[in-house]
Design a protein around this motif. Structure first.
Motif, short mmCIF file in Angstrom:
data_model
loop_
_atom_site.label_atom_id
_atom_site.label_comp_id
_atom_site.label_asym_id
_atom_site.label_seq_id
_atom_site.Cartn_x
_atom_site.Cartn_y
_atom_site.Cartn_z
N ILE A 1 0.69 -0.99 0.01
CA ILE A 1 0.06 -0.19 -0.12
C ILE A 1 0.96 1.06 0.02
CG2 ILE A 1 -2.13 -0.98 1.42
CD1 ILE A 1 -0.79 0.21 3.69
N PHE A 2 0.20 2.37 -0.33
CA PHE A 2 1.14 3.69 -0.35
C PHE A 2 1.00 4.19 1.15
CE2 PHE A 2 0.51 3.82 -5.05
CZ PHE A 2 1.99 4.20 -5.57
N ALA A 3 1.88 4.71 1.58
CA ALA A 3 2.08 5.15 2.85
C ALA A 3 2.73 6.33 2.96
CB ALA A 3 2.66 4.09 3.90
N THR A 4 2.60 7.11 4.29
CA THR A 4 3.21 8.59 4.52
C THR A 4 4.51 8.20 5.11
OG1 THR A 4 1.08 9.27 4.88
CG2 THR A 4 2.93 10.58 6.10
N ALA A 5 5.62 8.92 4.93
CA ALA A 5 6.89 8.78 5.03
C ALA A 5 7.37 10.24 5.37
CB ALA A 5 7.80 8.16 4.28
N ALA A 6 8.30 10.54 6.20
CA ALA A 6 8.79 12.09 6.44
C ALA A 6 10.26 12.19 5.86
CB ALA A 6 8.97 12.27 7.89
N ILE A 7 10.73 13.20 5.26
CA ILE A 7 11.88 13.41 4.63
C ILE A 7 12.83 13.57 5.89
CG2 ILE A 7 13.70 14.79 3.44
CD1 ILE A 7 11.31 15.42 1.54
N SER A 8 13.85 12.84 6.30
CA SER A 8 14.76 12.96 7.40
C SER A 8 16.13 13.64 7.11
CB SER A 8 14.89 11.67 7.95
OG SER A 8 15.71 10.92 7.41
N VAL B 1 14.83 9.02 2.94
CA VAL B 1 13.40 8.84 3.47
C VAL B 1 13.36 7.46 4.21
CG1 VAL B 1 10.97 8.61 2.69
CG2 VAL B 1 12.48 9.91 1.56
N PRO B 2 13.47 7.13 5.45
CA PRO B 2 13.53 6.24 6.10
C PRO B 2 12.22 5.16 6.07
CG PRO B 2 14.20 7.97 7.75
CD PRO B 2 13.54 8.53 6.34
N ALA B 3 12.52 4.17 6.64
CA ALA B 3 11.56 2.93 6.75
C ALA B 3 11.20 2.49 5.14
CB ALA B 3 10.10 3.28 7.21
N PHE B 4 10.56 3.20 4.37
CA PHE B 4 10.31 2.73 2.97
C PHE B 4 11.42 2.89 1.91
CE2 PHE B 4 6.27 4.26 5.02
CZ PHE B 4 5.80 2.78 5.74
N VAL B 5 12.44 3.68 2.29
CA VAL B 5 13.50 4.07 1.38
C VAL B 5 13.22 4.18 -0.20
CG1 VAL B 5 15.12 3.02 2.68
CG2 VAL B 5 14.20 1.62 0.93
N ASN B 6 11.76 5.01 -0.40
CA ASN B 6 11.63 5.28 -1.83
C ASN B 6 10.57 6.46 -1.71
OD1 ASN B 6 8.38 4.27 -2.20
ND2 ASN B 6 9.60 2.75 -1.08
N MET C 1 19.78 5.59 2.54
CA MET C 1 19.33 5.12 3.62
C MET C 1 19.74 6.01 4.89
SD MET C 1 18.48 1.01 3.96
CE MET C 1 19.90 0.65 3.38
N GLY C 2 20.73 6.74 4.63
CA GLY C 2 21.46 7.55 5.74
C GLY C 2 22.89 8.08 5.09
N PHE C 3 23.11 9.36 5.36
CA PHE C 3 24.25 9.91 4.92
C PHE C 3 25.50 9.13 5.61
CE2 PHE C 3 21.55 13.56 4.22
CZ PHE C 3 21.26 13.18 2.61
N GLY C 4 26.37 8.66 4.84
CA GLY C 4 27.70 8.24 5.57
C GLY C 4 27.49 6.67 5.64
N GLY C 5 26.66 6.01 5.26
CA GLY C 5 26.46 4.51 5.02
C GLY C 5 27.00 3.99 4.06
N LEU C 6 27.17 2.70 3.94
CA LEU C 6 27.54 2.04 2.76
C LEU C 6 26.41 1.37 1.99
CD1 LEU C 6 30.76 0.26 4.36
CD2 LEU C 6 30.70 2.43 2.93
#
Length: 211
Positions: A48-55, A148-153, A165-170
């Protein structure tokens, strides 16, 4: 010779004019978005489509863009920008713009019936849209990378974009190298997806080394 390489921050970026879809179905441009904005994402687990927040938001300048046309929708993205394939924050898959371009460039003649597809928004669900054209555009411009955490899209010009998924990760990505030696010395073809064809013009000893 295939291998996996961990890349630091792939900067999956769109141009500021890209339309980002909000939970109510309206849009705002990527350049107008700020940290904390709620946007629309695809929940792969519940379908389903869901709400996510830009972190997180990061900007940078590039001089090369990839213009991708999918089901009539166009999007201009950075070389490493990826389109969502599957998954969530724990496990996620994606295909990059430069991978699509390389496949189109090198394989269309050999596999003309192969159709490249990526996910697009289709009403309350998603469908695979056909990639009809990919162009390289040389233009100096600012580009924007979202977290955009959780759904990464997120939905960009009706196309589902992957995001870091986060700045500084691999980020692990598979590469395919084709290196070979000709009679005139070592020839390195680099990270490409097609085989290297080297004509052996004289008799002698030849060596192939994979590193």
């Amino acid at each position: 010779h295939s291998y996996w390489m961990a890349q630091d921050d792939m900067f999956e970026s769109v141009v500021p004019e890209t339309e980002i879809m909000l939970p109510n179905g309206s849009t705002k441009t990527a350049g107008e978005c700020v940290v904390g904005d709620e946007i629309l994402s695809w929940d792969y687990i519940n379908e389903i489509f869901a709400t996510a927040a830009i972190s997180g938001i990061r900007t940078r300048n590039v001089d090369t863009l990839y213009k991708v046309t999918i089901n009539g929708h166009e999007i201009e993205v950075s070389e490493n920008h990826k389109f969502f394939s599957f998954g969530n924050e724990s496990t996620t898959g994606q295909v990059s713009a430069n991978s699509l371009y390389t496949y189109q460039l090198n394989n269309h003649g050999r596999f003309p019936t192969k159709i490249l597809k990526v996910w697009t928004k289709d009403g309350d669900s998603i469908k695979q849209g056909i990639v009809t054209k990919i162009e390289i555009v040389n233009r100096d411009t600012e580009v924007i990378t979202f977290t955009v955490p959780a759904f990464v899209n997120y939905i960009s010009n009706n196309i589902i974009s992957h995001n870091v998924m986060g700045f500084g990760g691999l980020n692990w990505e598979e590469f395919s190298d084709n290196n070979s030696v000709s009679e005139t010395g070592t020839q390195t073809l680099g990270s490409i997806s097609t085989a290297a064809n080297i004509n052996i013009l004289t008799e002698g000893d030849y060596f192939a080394r994979f590193r």
